[in-house]
Design an enzyme around this catalytic site. Structure first.
Site, PDB file in Angstrom:
ATOM      1  N   LYS A   1      -6.432  -0.400  -5.439  1.00 61.57           N
ATOM      2  CA  LYS A   1      -7.684  -1.329  -4.872  1.00 61.57           C
ATOM      3  C   LYS A   1      -8.672  -1.383  -5.654  1.00 61.57           C
ATOM      4  CE  LYS A   1      -5.887  -1.875  -0.483  1.00 61.57           C
ATOM      5  NZ  LYS A   1      -5.606  -3.001   0.174  1.00 61.57           N
ATOM      6  N   THR A   2      -9.327  -2.457  -5.771  1.00 62.77           N
ATOM      7  CA  THR A   2     -10.717  -2.720  -6.394  1.00 62.77           C
ATOM      8  C   THR A   2     -11.447  -3.364  -5.464  1.00 62.77           C
ATOM      9  OG1 THR A   2     -10.286  -5.084  -6.955  1.00 62.77           O
ATOM     10  CG2 THR A   2      -9.372  -3.504  -8.607  1.00 62.77           C
TER      11      THR A   2
ATOM     12  N   HIS B   1       3.864  -1.452  -4.953  1.00 64.64           N
ATOM     13  CA  HIS B   1       5.147  -1.620  -4.953  1.00 64.64           C
ATOM     14  C   HIS B   1       5.692  -1.253  -6.380  1.00 64.64           C
ATOM     15  CE1 HIS B   1       4.154  -4.297  -1.566  1.00 64.64           C
ATOM     16  NE2 HIS B   1       5.428  -3.770  -1.134  1.00 64.64           N
TER      17      HIS B   1
ATOM     18  N   HIS C   1       2.274  -5.981  -4.769  1.00 60.87           N
ATOM     19  CA  HIS C   1       1.213  -5.257  -5.133  1.00 60.87           C
ATOM     20  C   HIS C   1       1.440  -4.025  -5.949  1.00 60.87           C
ATOM     21  CE1 HIS C   1       0.980  -2.433  -1.902  1.00 60.87           C
ATOM     22  NE2 HIS C   1       0.902  -3.539  -1.015  1.00 60.87           N
TER      23      HIS C   1
ATOM     24  N   ARG D   1       0.894  -4.351  13.157  1.00 59.45           N
ATOM     25  CA  ARG D   1       1.098  -5.388  12.608  1.00 59.45           C
ATOM     26  C   ARG D   1       0.943  -6.687  12.862  1.00 59.45           C
ATOM     27  NH1 ARG D   1       2.069  -4.597   6.991  1.00 59.45           N
ATOM     28  NH2 ARG D   1       2.924  -2.774   6.398  1.00 59.45           N
TER      29      ARG D   1
ATOM     30  N   THR E   1       5.357  -8.833   3.274  1.00 54.24           N
ATOM     31  CA  THR E   1       4.120  -8.802   3.986  1.00 54.24           C
ATOM     32  C   THR E   1       3.064  -9.683   3.445  1.00 54.24           C
ATOM     33  OG1 THR E   1       3.440  -6.628   2.843  1.00 54.24           O
ATOM     34  CG2 THR E   1       4.785  -6.524   5.085  1.00 54.24           C
TER      35      THR E   1
ATOM     36  N   ASP F   1       6.650   7.649   2.393  1.00 50.09           N
ATOM     37  CA  ASP F   1       6.300   7.213   3.969  1.00 50.09           C
ATOM     38  C   ASP F   1       7.529   6.722   4.578  1.00 50.09           C
ATOM     39  OD1 ASP F   1       6.313   4.945   2.406  1.00 50.09           O
ATOM     40  OD2 ASP F   1       4.697   3.956   3.698  1.00 50.09           O
TER      41      ASP F   1
ATOM     42  N   LYS G   1      -8.178   5.079  -2.733  1.00 50.35           N
ATOM     43  CA  LYS G   1      -6.698   4.386  -2.699  1.00 50.35           C
ATOM     44  C   LYS G   1      -6.383   3.806  -4.068  1.00 50.35           C
ATOM     45  CE  LYS G   1      -3.609   2.044   0.451  1.00 50.35           C
ATOM     46  NZ  LYS G   1      -3.813   1.298   2.004  1.00 50.35           N
TER      47      LYS G   1
ATOM     48  N   GLN H   1      16.213  -0.795   9.361  1.00 50.27           N
ATOM     49  CA  GLN H   1      16.340  -0.209   8.124  1.00 50.27           C
ATOM     50  C   GLN H   1      17.438   0.613   7.989  1.00 50.27           C
ATOM     51  OE1 GLN H   1      12.664   1.223   6.190  1.00 50.27           O
ATOM     52  NE2 GLN H   1      13.985   2.506   4.756  1.00 50.27           N
TER      53      GLN H   1
ATOM     54  N   LYS I   1       0.946   3.430   9.855  1.00 49.84           N
ATOM     55  CA  LYS I   1       0.076   2.398   9.914  1.00 49.84           C
ATOM     56  C   LYS I   1      -1.073   2.723  11.104  1.00 49.84           C
ATOM     57  CE  LYS I   1       1.584  -0.100   6.527  1.00 49.84           C
ATOM     58  NZ  LYS I   1       2.881   0.770   6.172  1.00 49.84           N
TER      59      LYS I   1
END
Length: 434
Positions: free
Chosen positions: A240-241, A53, A50, A91, A45, A202, A237, A181, A87
């Site tokens: 994340k920054t 994962h 990130h 997307r 994606t 999820d 979360k 999947q 989500k």
């Protein structure tokens, strides 16, 4: 630290790395019997994985270290569709060539964590476009679609959330993701004897669909295991920054920024993250926590976590680069850096900007610093200047409403006539080069 296959699930549970699994007792017996093949999927994606994962990636590695055969599946096909699981909205679909390019980059990233050579249980990387791309829509509907109940799919929590969200809904494209999947699991089971799928919590509904399809198509018993979605103790979360996601690709998140992310872990999270993101034994982690609790000084948990996680993702060279910058910026001795040192920390990944081509006389200092990412807005820079919280080459700068960048960034003020280390607050650093 490596655990045996027999102790693997117990170790994963003790680390808090299992959210759900199917047929727990049977799965334990299945893994005890012999070397098994398992897989985890990663959809392209973006052009990099990130931090979200990293937990399933490291679980794949833990299984390989215990003697099992991991498959990393890159979703060249599923990445074209987009997983709707939990989500908020549909997307945006990317073009086939973009997804293919991302898939190739992700193939390279997952290869950092699992071994392909010189082991008795080598890993493999596969791309589901290799089989899904060959299938006609009629074959897909006949061979795959007939095994899935729309009633059961609609009742999945992730689908219900979309159906019940006003103005959202779900397209047939994303609704069909679970079938793709499920087909992946059945295909890997048929071709490679893969009997276990792991994924984030999820993915539970999708994994169960694949187990059922493998049973129907291949008359094979398969299993599923999910890892928890990582959250921070304050409810924000993970991964994340202020500047966005923490990526595994050093060109998107430098080794220095990656290292700093872990150094800034809250005390309430650090020992949990040591269990998730390092291969230190549980006994070693408990000893670190005990030492920190009994020590009156600075806790060591964050430093150990930063070192272990950075070494794992960026290697020993990446860790040394991150530590070089950190030592340079936080030792209070930046004025002792040589010109070569400054060149090196720029190469190592300290956020930096060239001032070439900028009219410094007409550029407010506040705008220049905000544009460089030191703050979200010029007003935040202005507030920091009012608090004497902005330092340029170690010298505090006060507020002057008319201050232009040219008043600060001059050859006479720069280290070696051109380097300016800017610090805003305690943690934001940037290197400007004249």
């Amino acid at each position: 630290m490596t655990v045996s296959s027999k102790d693997l699930l117990n170790d994963l549970q003790a680390r808090g790395l299992i959210a759900q699994m199917t047929a727990e007792d049977e799965l334990k017996k299945h893994l005890d019997g012999e070397s098994r093949t398992l897989y985890c999927g990663f959809d392209p994606t973006a052009d990099s994985l990130h931090l979200g994962h990293l937990v399933p990636l490291l679980v794949l590695k833990r299984f390989q270290d215990a003697g099992h055969n991991p498959i990393a599946l890159v979703g060249g096909a599923t990445g074209l569709i987009g997983d709707p699981s939990f989500k908020a909205a549909e997307r945006q679909l990317n073009t086939a060539d973009v997804v293919a390019g991302w898939a190739e980059k992700i193939r390279g990233q997952v290869s950092q964590f699992i071994k392909f050579d010189n082991v008795s249980n080598p890993a493999r990387v596969v791309n589901n476009l290799d089989w899904a791309g060959e299938m006609s829509v009629l074959d897909f509907l006949r061979d795959i679609g007939k095994h899935f109940s729309v009633n059961a799919m609609i009742n999945k929590e992730s689908v219900q959330q979309r159906l019940n969200r006003e103005g959202a809904g779900i397209s047939f494209t994303e609704f069909s993701y679970a079938l793709l999947q499920g087909m992946d699991f059945a295909e890997l089971n048929r071709v490679y004897g893969c009997t276990l799928q792991i994924g984030g919590s999820d993915q539970w509904g999708n994994i169960v669909g694949g187990i059922d399809l493998s049973r129907r198509q291949n008359q094979s018993q398969t299993f599923g295991l999910t890892v928890p979605l990582v959250t921070k103790s304050d409810g924000t979360k993970f991964g994340k920054t202020e500047s966005g996601a923490v990526w595994l690709d050093a060109s998107k998140t430098s080794q220095y920024a990656f290292y700093q992310f872990w150094l800034n872990t809250a005390d309430a999270d650090v020992y949990k993250f040591l269990k998730f993101f390092t291969f230190l034994s549980l006994e070693e982690i408990a000893a670190i926590e005990k030492t920190d609790q009994e020590s009156a000084g600075k806790p060591q948990g964050q430093l150990i976590l930063a070192r272990e996680a950075t070494r794992l993702v960026h290697g020993e060279d990446g860790l040394q680069a991150a530590e070089r910058i950190t030592n340079a910026l936080f030792s209070g001795e930046a004025d002792q850096l040589s010109e070569k040192d400054l060149e090196q920390i720029q190469l190592d990944g300290l956020p930096s900007s060239s001032l070439a081509g900028i009219n410094l006389s007409e550029t407010p200092l506040t705008s220049l610093m905000a544009d460089a990412g030191l703050a979200a807005t010029g007003k935040q820079v202005k507030d920091a200047l009012q608090r004497d919280s902005v330092f340029v080459n170690g010298v505090a700068k006060g507020l002057n409403d008319n201050m232009a960048a040219a008043d600060i960034f001059t050859a006479t003020n720069g280290y070696f006539g051109k380097y300016f280390l800017v610090k805003l607050g305690k943690k934001k650093h940037h290197l400007f080069v004249l």
